[in-house]
Scaffold this active site. Structure first.
Site, PDB file in Angstrom:
ATOM      1  N   LYS A   1       8.117  16.376   7.989  1.00 21.72           N
ATOM      2  CA  LYS A   1       9.066  15.309   8.588  1.00 21.72           C
ATOM      3  C   LYS A   1       9.917  14.654   7.252  1.00 21.72           C
ATOM      4  CE  LYS A   1      10.670  11.775   9.566  1.00 21.72           C
ATOM      5  NZ  LYS A   1      12.136  11.352   8.864  1.00 21.72           N
ATOM      6  N   GLU A  10      -0.046   7.597   0.460  1.00 17.85           N
ATOM      7  CA  GLU A  10       0.417   7.032  -0.803  1.00 17.85           C
ATOM      8  C   GLU A  10       1.509   6.100  -0.693  1.00 17.85           C
ATOM      9  OE1 GLU A  10       2.233   6.616  -3.619  1.00 17.85           O
ATOM     10  OE2 GLU A  10       2.847   8.584  -4.115  1.00 17.85           O
ATOM     11  N   GLU A  12       7.356  -4.283  -3.992  1.00 22.49           N
ATOM     12  CA  GLU A  12       7.779  -3.057  -4.589  1.00 22.49           C
ATOM     13  C   GLU A  12       9.286  -3.095  -4.400  1.00 22.49           C
ATOM     14  OE1 GLU A  12       6.670   0.667  -2.684  1.00 22.49           O
ATOM     15  OE2 GLU A  12       6.452   1.340  -4.584  1.00 22.49           O
ATOM     16  N   CYS A  72       7.293   5.533  -7.061  1.00 20.38           N
ATOM     17  CA  CYS A  72       6.026   4.765  -6.899  1.00 20.38           C
ATOM     18  C   CYS A  72       5.291   4.304  -7.861  1.00 20.38           C
ATOM     19  CB  CYS A  72       5.201   5.506  -5.626  1.00 20.38           C
ATOM     20  SG  CYS A  72       4.740   7.007  -6.189  1.00 20.38           S
TER      21      CYS A  72
HETATM   22  P1  NAD Z   1       9.744   4.612   5.096  1.00 19.25           P
HETATM   23  O1  NAD Z   1       8.279   4.212   4.914  1.00 19.25           O
HETATM   24  O2  NAD Z   1      10.100   3.847   6.155  1.00 19.25           O
HETATM   25  O3  NAD Z   1       9.895   5.885   5.051  1.00 19.25           O
HETATM   26  C1  NAD Z   1       9.179   7.195   4.665  1.00 19.25           C
HETATM   27  C2  NAD Z   1       9.259   8.256   5.707  1.00 19.25           C
HETATM   28  O4  NAD Z   1       8.724   7.895   6.563  1.00 19.25           O
HETATM   29  C3  NAD Z   1      10.593   8.805   5.795  1.00 19.25           C
HETATM   30  O5  NAD Z   1      10.653  10.160   6.301  1.00 19.25           O
HETATM   31  C4  NAD Z   1      10.791   8.164   7.235  1.00 19.25           C
HETATM   32  O6  NAD Z   1      11.662   8.633   8.209  1.00 19.25           O
HETATM   33  C5  NAD Z   1       9.374   8.058   7.808  1.00 19.25           C
HETATM   34  N1  NAD Z   1       9.106   7.094   8.890  1.00 19.25           N
HETATM   35  C6  NAD Z   1       9.543   5.661   9.084  1.00 19.25           C
HETATM   36  N2  NAD Z   1       9.157   5.165  10.161  1.00 19.25           N
HETATM   37  C7  NAD Z   1       8.289   6.210  10.755  1.00 19.25           C
HETATM   38  C8  NAD Z   1       7.246   5.938  11.654  1.00 19.25           C
HETATM   39  N3  NAD Z   1       7.126   4.776  12.422  1.00 19.25           N
HETATM   40  N4  NAD Z   1       6.403   6.941  11.978  1.00 19.25           N
HETATM   41  C9  NAD Z   1       6.541   8.104  11.265  1.00 19.25           C
HETATM   42  N5  NAD Z   1       7.371   8.402  10.290  1.00 19.25           N
HETATM   43  C10 NAD Z   1       8.134   7.244   9.916  1.00 19.25           C
HETATM   44  O7  NAD Z   1      10.506   3.955   3.899  1.00 19.25           O
HETATM   45  P2  NAD Z   1      12.125   3.663   3.645  1.00 19.25           P
HETATM   46  O8  NAD Z   1      12.343   2.548   4.787  1.00 19.25           O
HETATM   47  O9  NAD Z   1      12.799   5.032   3.471  1.00 19.25           O
HETATM   48  O10 NAD Z   1      11.821   2.929   2.274  1.00 19.25           O
HETATM   49  C11 NAD Z   1      11.278   1.205   2.265  1.00 19.25           C
HETATM   50  C12 NAD Z   1      10.469   1.192   1.183  1.00 19.25           C
HETATM   51  O11 NAD Z   1       9.493   1.989   0.925  1.00 19.25           O
HETATM   52  C13 NAD Z   1      11.303   1.305  -0.365  1.00 19.25           C
HETATM   53  O12 NAD Z   1      11.840   0.443  -0.834  1.00 19.25           O
HETATM   54  C14 NAD Z   1      10.067   1.356  -1.081  1.00 19.25           C
HETATM   55  O13 NAD Z   1       9.319   0.217  -1.380  1.00 19.25           O
HETATM   56  C15 NAD Z   1       8.833   2.241  -0.259  1.00 19.25           C
HETATM   57  N6  NAD Z   1       8.812   3.537  -0.547  1.00 19.25           N
HETATM   58  C16 NAD Z   1       7.628   4.098  -1.275  1.00 19.25           C
HETATM   59  C17 NAD Z   1       7.895   5.498  -1.438  1.00 19.25           C
HETATM   60  C18 NAD Z   1       6.451   6.040  -2.479  1.00 19.25           C
HETATM   61  O14 NAD Z   1       6.738   7.043  -2.865  1.00 19.25           O
HETATM   62  N7  NAD Z   1       5.312   5.059  -2.355  1.00 19.25           N
HETATM   63  C19 NAD Z   1       8.638   6.249  -1.123  1.00 19.25           C
HETATM   64  C20 NAD Z   1       9.729   5.832  -0.552  1.00 19.25           C
HETATM   65  C21 NAD Z   1       9.855   4.462  -0.182  1.00 19.25           C
END
Ligand code: NAD
Length: 492
Positions: free
Chosen positions: A180, A255, A385, A289
């Site tokens: 996903k 991660e 972050e 990250c």
């Molecule tokens: P997020 O964690 O919400 O999204 C990451 C992924 O998870 C996406 O594919 C999203 O659709 C999916 N997702 C969201 N809610 C979910 C749920 N309840 N169950 C299963 N899947 C779900 O990240 P975001 O809102 O896109 O970004 C927010 C913050 O996350 C950023 O500002 C950053 O700090 C952090 N981030 C970290 C990384 C990393 O590499 N560690 C990557 C992206 C974002």
């Protein structure tokens, strides 16, 4: 300007059982070019019905994929790497347009993607168990078996590369996968799944359900027929996934990002260190990250080092990814606003923005590279972050204080030490609370090296041979070979 010699479809479907499948909802989401803010395609919104179909398909495919000979499995996985290599220009162009990153960084991501498949392909026929010496009455051995169906939820900062980071070891170990991707950056994942099929991967071994976290992500991670979950993204989503996984006792590999300290001592070569730090925070506009988002610098060289970084950054060319600038836009309007909010929070707390802090006068989701000095480690910009082009600089007096500040965060993904003192480097490497420590460089991880976090930065390891532990479970077989069948009691 690099020509993006590709055309995009108006609408993208799901990818299930080797075919493009329209979503049950018949609903689609726009995907945007972050460099202009214009929508250029639509992606399908999957819901629990599509997720169920994808998981069922992956389950059926698992029953035969697990028994494909290791040699053949390795060969197919290697062929996927070759297909990615052959399609690298197209994939980099997709990433550049959909995610916004500079072309040379997109190319590097895609090179990493094919490397994962090449690297893990060689491991397929070396996943050995062991023989355990338990005495003359029993033969005992272990073997390593795939879990089954792996659910993989990926973020928007390195979509193609992270697809490969999880899918390659999962497949080589005999699992099948449902991915996903993030709704902001779905297109490279769909292309990669197609390439897997073209390389000869059986239908159903890799499936893609697209859409939002709510529509597709949550039904996937809480599906009862999922055997293991790999997630990269925010801490909050990681925690929610763990809670769902608890209901079905499903293992998770997480991660979850970092707030990574780069610790610079006066004996570090200043020019080289300044270049490293600028790259470490402003690559992919800070949406990394493992970025060095906290610079801890000794007070004796504070001003000189900061001046050098500012002079590098002030020369930065900012623009659309296909112009291959030093820095591109942020991945979405929503994320740009989140980063701008953090810049306001930093100013309000008394930190000093010595460069950047504004939105350039152009369309798209750009934010200037920003450096804050006078940062205290308890400020939000030093603890949370930001995931954007924002560097928080903190001054320290001695090694003890540096270590204490470096470790004073809930995160523990990466950390760096810049010094010519080898004993200090080794000493700090031992006591820094981080899964990955770099000395006199940043981004020291490769396909072959384990990567993952301490503390709230995650659970488990990606990359390297360690990643296989997320996709293999150990079975022990005990056989009585005594002449009279006399067993021993438990605990003997
Ligand atoms: P997020 O964690 O919400 O999204 C990451 C992924 O998870 C996406 O594919 C999203 O659709 C999916 N997702 C969201 N809610 C979910 C749920 N309840 N169950 C299963 N899947 C779900 O990240 P975001 O809102 O896109 O970004 C927010 C913050 O996350 C950023 O500002 C950053 O700090 C952090 N981030 C970290 C990384 C990393 O590499 N560690 C990557 C992206 C974002």
């Amino acid at each position: 300007m690099v020509q993006l010699d590709i055309s995009f479809k108006e609408r993208y479907s799901l990818f299930i059982s080797g075919e493009q499948v329209p979503p049950s909802t018949d609903d689609y989401l726009p995907t945007y070019d972050p460099a202009t803010g214009n929508s250029f395609a639509e992606i399908a919104i999957a819901d629990s019905r599509d997720v169920d179909q994808a998981v069922t398909t992956a389950r059926t495919a698992f029953e035969s994929w697990r028994d494909v000979s290791p040699e053949k499995r390795g060969r197919i996985v290697h062929r996927i790497g070759r297909r990615i290599r052959d399609s690298a220009d197209e994939l980099a162009a997709i990433e550049c347009k959909d995610q916004g990153k500079p072309m040379s960084q997109a190319r590097s991501d895609i090179r990493g993607a094919w490397r994962y498949f090449e690297y893990y392909s060689g491991v397929a026929d070396k996943l050995e168990g062991r023989s355990v010496p338990v005495g003359s009455d029993q033969v005992d051995y272990t073997f390593r078996e795939p879990y089954g169906v792996s659910a993989q939820v990926t973020p928007w900062n390195f979509p193609g590369n992270l697809f490969a980071r999880g899918v390659a070891p999962a497949l080589v170990a005999g699992n099948t996968v449902v991915v996903k991707p993030a709704p902001q950056t779905t297109l490279s994942t769909l292309k990669l799944a197609e390439l897997c099929s073209e390389a000869g991967l059986p239908d159903g071994a890799v499936n893609v359900v697209t859409g939002t976290g709510e529509s597709a992500g949550q039904p996937l991670v809480s599906h009862p027929d999922i055997d293991t979950i790999t997630f990269t993204g925010s801490v909050a989503t990681g925690q929610s996934i763990m809670q769902h996984a608890a209901d079905t006792v499903t293992p998770v590999t997480l991660e979850l990002g970092g707030k990574n300290p780069a610790v610079v001592f006066p004996d570090a070569p200043l020019d080289q260190t300044a270049e490293s730090i600028a790259t470490a925070i402003f690559t992919n506009a800070g949406q990394v990250c493992s970025a060095a988002d906290r610079l801890l610098v000794h007070e004796d060289i504070h001003d000189r080092l900061v001046d050098r970084i500012v002079s590098i950054v002030d020369e930065y060319e900012i623009g659309p990814g296909n112009a291959d600038p030093d820095m591109g836009p942020l991945a979405s309007a929503e994320h740009r606003d989140r980063v701008l909010e953090y810049i306001a929070v930093g100013k309000e707390a008394g930190a000093k923005p010595i460069t950047g802090g504004n939105v350039p006068d152009r369309p798209g989701y750009f934010v200037e590279p920003t450096i804050f000095t006078d940062v205290q480690n308890e400020m939000r910009i030093a603890q949370e972050e930001i995931f954007g082009p924002v560097l928080s600089v903190i001054s320290f007096r001695d090694e003890k204080a540096a270590l204490s500040i470096a470790n004073d965060t809930k995160y523990g993904l990466t950390a760096g030490i810049f010094t010519n003192d080898i004993t200090r480097a080794h000493r700090l490497a031992r006591y820094l609370e981080a899964g990955n420590v770099y000395v006199n460089k940043w981004f020291g991880d490769t396909t072959q090296t384990p990567f993952g976090g301490y503390k709230s930065s995650g659970i488990g390891r990606e990359k390297g041979l360690e990643a296989l532990d997320s996709y293999l479970q150990t079975k022990n077989v005990a056989i009585d070979i005594s002449a009279d069948g006399s067993g021993t009691l438990p605990g003997a």
